[in-house]
Design a protein around this motif. Structure first.
Motif, short mmCIF file in Angstrom:
data_model
loop_
_atom_site.label_atom_id
_atom_site.label_comp_id
_atom_site.label_asym_id
_atom_site.label_seq_id
_atom_site.Cartn_x
_atom_site.Cartn_y
_atom_site.Cartn_z
N THR A 169 46.36 -6.94 -26.19
CA THR A 169 45.22 -7.19 -25.30
C THR A 169 43.92 -6.70 -25.91
O THR A 169 43.83 -5.57 -26.36
N LYS A 170 42.91 -7.56 -25.93
CA LYS A 170 41.60 -7.22 -26.50
C LYS A 170 40.69 -6.74 -25.38
O LYS A 170 40.62 -7.35 -24.32
N ASP A 171 39.98 -5.62 -25.60
CA ASP A 171 39.06 -5.14 -24.58
C ASP A 171 37.64 -4.91 -25.11
O ASP A 171 36.80 -4.33 -24.44
N GLY A 172 37.36 -5.38 -26.35
CA GLY A 172 36.01 -5.29 -26.89
C GLY A 172 35.66 -3.94 -27.49
O GLY A 172 34.52 -3.69 -27.85
N THR A 173 36.62 -3.04 -27.62
CA THR A 173 36.37 -1.74 -28.24
C THR A 173 37.11 -1.66 -29.56
O THR A 173 37.97 -2.49 -29.86
N ALA A 174 36.82 -0.65 -30.35
CA ALA A 174 37.48 -0.49 -31.65
C ALA A 174 38.82 0.24 -31.53
O ALA A 174 39.61 0.24 -32.47
N THR A 175 39.08 0.85 -30.40
CA THR A 175 40.33 1.59 -30.22
C THR A 175 41.08 1.04 -29.03
O THR A 175 40.46 0.63 -28.05
N PRO A 176 42.40 0.97 -28.96
CA PRO A 176 43.23 1.27 -30.12
C PRO A 176 43.13 0.14 -31.14
O PRO A 176 42.74 -0.96 -30.80
N GLY A 177 43.45 0.44 -32.33
CA GLY A 177 43.40 -0.55 -33.40
C GLY A 177 43.53 0.11 -34.75
O GLY A 177 43.61 1.33 -34.85
N THR B 97 42.20 -0.21 -39.08
CA THR B 97 41.22 -0.75 -40.01
C THR B 97 41.89 -1.72 -40.97
O THR B 97 42.87 -1.38 -41.62
N ASP B 98 41.34 -2.94 -41.05
CA ASP B 98 41.84 -3.95 -41.98
C ASP B 98 41.10 -3.86 -43.32
O ASP B 98 41.70 -4.02 -44.37
N ALA B 99 39.80 -3.65 -43.27
CA ALA B 99 38.99 -3.56 -44.48
C ALA B 99 37.78 -2.68 -44.20
O ALA B 99 37.26 -2.66 -43.09
N GLN C 244 42.53 -5.27 -33.06
CA GLN C 244 43.14 -4.62 -31.90
C GLN C 244 44.37 -5.43 -31.52
O GLN C 244 44.26 -6.61 -31.17
N PRO C 245 45.55 -4.82 -31.59
CA PRO C 245 46.77 -5.56 -31.28
C PRO C 245 46.85 -5.88 -29.78
O PRO C 245 46.27 -5.20 -28.96
#
Length: 50
Positions: free
Chosen positions: A29-37, A39-41, A26-27
């Motif tokens: 600010t991190k908020d503990g959710t998968a979105t926005p963001g 997939t790396d792998a 997650q670029p």
């Protein structure tokens, strides 16, 4: 990190399925959710429960 496991009814030959693991980031600010963001792998493993 979170995980979920769902099973079906077992039988004599085993129950097949898959285990999918996804690494996301997650670029900014991190908020503990998968979105926005994005997939790396991502990998899927075949499974058999007997």
């Amino acid at each position: 990190m979170s995980s979920t496991a769902v099973t079906g009814a077992a039988n004599a030959t085993g129950t097949t399925g898959s285990l999918k693991i996804t690494l996301r980031h997650q670029p900014e600010t991190k908020d503990g959710t998968a979105t926005p963001g994005s997939t790396d792998a991502e990998v899927t493993f075949p499974t058999v429960v007997r």
